[in-house]
Enzyme design. Structure first.
Site, short mmCIF file in Angstrom:
data_model
loop_
_atom_site.label_atom_id
_atom_site.label_comp_id
_atom_site.label_asym_id
_atom_site.label_seq_id
_atom_site.Cartn_x
_atom_site.Cartn_y
_atom_site.Cartn_z
N HIS A 1 33.97 35.25 43.47
CA HIS A 1 34.01 35.98 44.74
C HIS A 1 32.91 35.46 45.67
O HIS A 1 33.12 35.31 46.87
CB HIS A 1 33.77 37.47 44.51
CG HIS A 1 34.79 38.13 43.62
ND1 HIS A 1 34.48 38.59 42.37
CD2 HIS A 1 36.10 38.41 43.81
CE1 HIS A 1 35.55 39.14 41.81
NE2 HIS A 1 36.56 39.04 42.67
N LYS B 1 42.49 30.60 41.49
CA LYS B 1 42.54 31.16 40.14
C LYS B 1 43.83 31.99 39.94
O LYS B 1 44.45 31.96 38.89
CB LYS B 1 41.28 32.00 39.94
CG LYS B 1 41.39 33.23 39.12
CD LYS B 1 41.14 32.99 37.68
CE LYS B 1 40.99 34.28 36.91
NZ LYS B 1 41.76 35.39 37.45
N GLY C 1 41.68 33.17 46.07
CA GLY C 1 41.28 32.20 45.05
C GLY C 1 42.47 31.50 44.41
O GLY C 1 43.50 32.14 44.14
N GLN D 1 49.67 34.48 43.07
CA GLN D 1 49.30 35.44 44.12
C GLN D 1 49.01 34.71 45.44
O GLN D 1 49.46 35.14 46.51
CB GLN D 1 48.06 36.22 43.67
CG GLN D 1 47.42 37.04 44.77
CD GLN D 1 46.27 37.89 44.25
OE1 GLN D 1 46.51 38.89 43.61
NE2 GLN D 1 45.04 37.49 44.51
P1 AMP Z 1 40.03 40.13 42.37
O1 AMP Z 1 38.82 40.95 42.73
O2 AMP Z 1 40.08 39.72 40.96
O3 AMP Z 1 41.31 40.73 42.90
O4 AMP Z 1 39.84 38.77 43.18
C1 AMP Z 1 39.61 38.74 44.55
C2 AMP Z 1 39.81 37.33 45.04
O5 AMP Z 1 38.89 36.46 44.38
C3 AMP Z 1 41.22 36.80 44.74
O6 AMP Z 1 41.69 36.06 45.83
C4 AMP Z 1 40.99 35.94 43.52
O7 AMP Z 1 41.93 34.91 43.38
C5 AMP Z 1 39.60 35.38 43.80
N1 AMP Z 1 38.97 34.94 42.57
C6 AMP Z 1 38.85 35.63 41.41
N2 AMP Z 1 38.28 34.86 40.46
C7 AMP Z 1 38.03 33.65 41.04
C8 AMP Z 1 37.47 32.42 40.58
N3 AMP Z 1 37.04 32.27 39.34
N4 AMP Z 1 37.39 31.39 41.45
C9 AMP Z 1 37.84 31.52 42.72
N5 AMP Z 1 38.37 32.65 43.22
C10 AMP Z 1 38.48 33.70 42.39
#
Ligand code: AMP
Length: 285
Positions: A37, A149, A147, A153
């Site tokens: 993040h 990742k 992301g 999505q």
């Molecule tokens: P989340 O809080 O897990 O919903 O993630 C919020 C955003 O952060 C989403 O767009 C995810 O794809 C991105 N994200 C989560 N983990 C990573 C990572 N390891 N590298 C890059 N982006 C990430």
């Protein structure tokens, strides 16, 4: 740093900044912020005048048997990280604010939501598409960051923004990893020491698939088998899927031509881990 709790205050903040000619960068998250993040926030900080991070554990993207109530929540730490990174505002709406009684509308992106995570988590992507539509309509960013990742999505969000003319440009940021290859995820905290040691097998499997392509292998089924073989070396990990797909449609590829995305999901104990690798075919000079 401002904390915005209501949808009306979010709209106001954005409107005021736009009126002053300030560009807004947006990073939507579910909190439990980590280095992945942080990388998105830094990218937004570099590109835009003001940055807003939403922290909202969206109930509609969790299935009935999933980990909504157990999802890590650590608002104090998240706030500190955002402040340190120079974030201008965090948006922390309640569930009632995002889904007031009587709300009905659901957004679906049928074809991109069909396979992979869509199979494993039947209503997940309509929850994601609905909340992203709402967040982008409230924040009205110039650019938002997602992301790689969560490859499926990110693909779905890009399609959604295009189809519904939602505000702002979408940037997909590369995956941030631990030194041993494991993609950072808020769910990694659930892994025991032994499971944590096993977890990088998914990255190694994807890497083996990518190496096969770099070494000239083009048959999807053979690339898939190489990945499965690596995954099978780790008894704590069970593959949910390992696939060789077209990066735009996410349909499985019989033959890799110009590029492919290798998608993987594994279960280690009760934890599901996702990862992917985008591979371009080397052209002969
Ligand atoms: P989340 O809080 O897990 O919903 O993630 C919020 C955003 O952060 C989403 O767009 C995810 O794809 C991105 N994200 C989560 N983990 C990573 C990572 N390891 N590298 C890059 N982006 C990430």
């Amino acid at each position: 740093m401002k904390t915005i709790r209501t949808t009306a205050a979010m709209v106001d903040w954005s409107r005021t900044l736009h009126r002053e000619g300030v560009t807004i960068g947006f990073v939507p998250t579910m909190g439990a912020l980590h280095e992945g993040h942080r990388a998105l926030i830094r990218a937004a900080r570099l590109a835009c005048d003001a940055v807003v991070v939403s922290i909202f554990v969206n109930p509609t993207q969790f299935g009935p048997t999933e980990d909504l109530s157990k999802y890590p929540r650590q608002l104090r730490l998240d706030r500190a990280l955002c402040r340190k990174e120079g974030v201008d505002a965090i948006f922390t709406p309640t569930t009632a604010a995002m889904y007031p009684q009587g709300s009905q509308t659901i957004v679906t992106v049928p074809s991109l939501a069909r396979r992979w995570e869509g199979d494993a988590r039947p209503h997940h992507f309509q929850g994601v598409a609905t909340v992203v539509t709402k967040l982008l309509s409230l924040v009205r960013p110039d650019t938002s960051w997602f992301g790689q990742k969560d490859f499926q999505q990110a693909a779905l969000v890009q399609q959604l923004v295009k189809d519904l003319n939602l505000p702002g440009r979408v940037v997909v940021h590369p995956t941030v990893r631990e030194a041993d290859g494991l993609a950072l995820s808020s769910r990694n905290v659930y892994l025991s020491t032994q499971q944590r040691r096993a977890a990088p097998v998914l990255y190694r499997a994807l890497h083996a698939g990518a190496s096969a392509i770099w070494n000239g292998e083009r048959r999807g089924a053979d690339i898939q088998r190489r990945m499965a073989r690596i995954l099978a070396t780790e008894s704590l990990a069970t593959a949910e899927y390992l696939a060789v797909c077209d990066p735009s449609t996410l349909e499985p590829l019989k033959t890799v031509q110009r590029h492919a995305v290798l998608l993987g999901a594994v279960r280690i104990g009760t934890v599901r881990l996702l990862d992917n690798m985008l591979v371009a075919v080397r052209r002969e000079p």
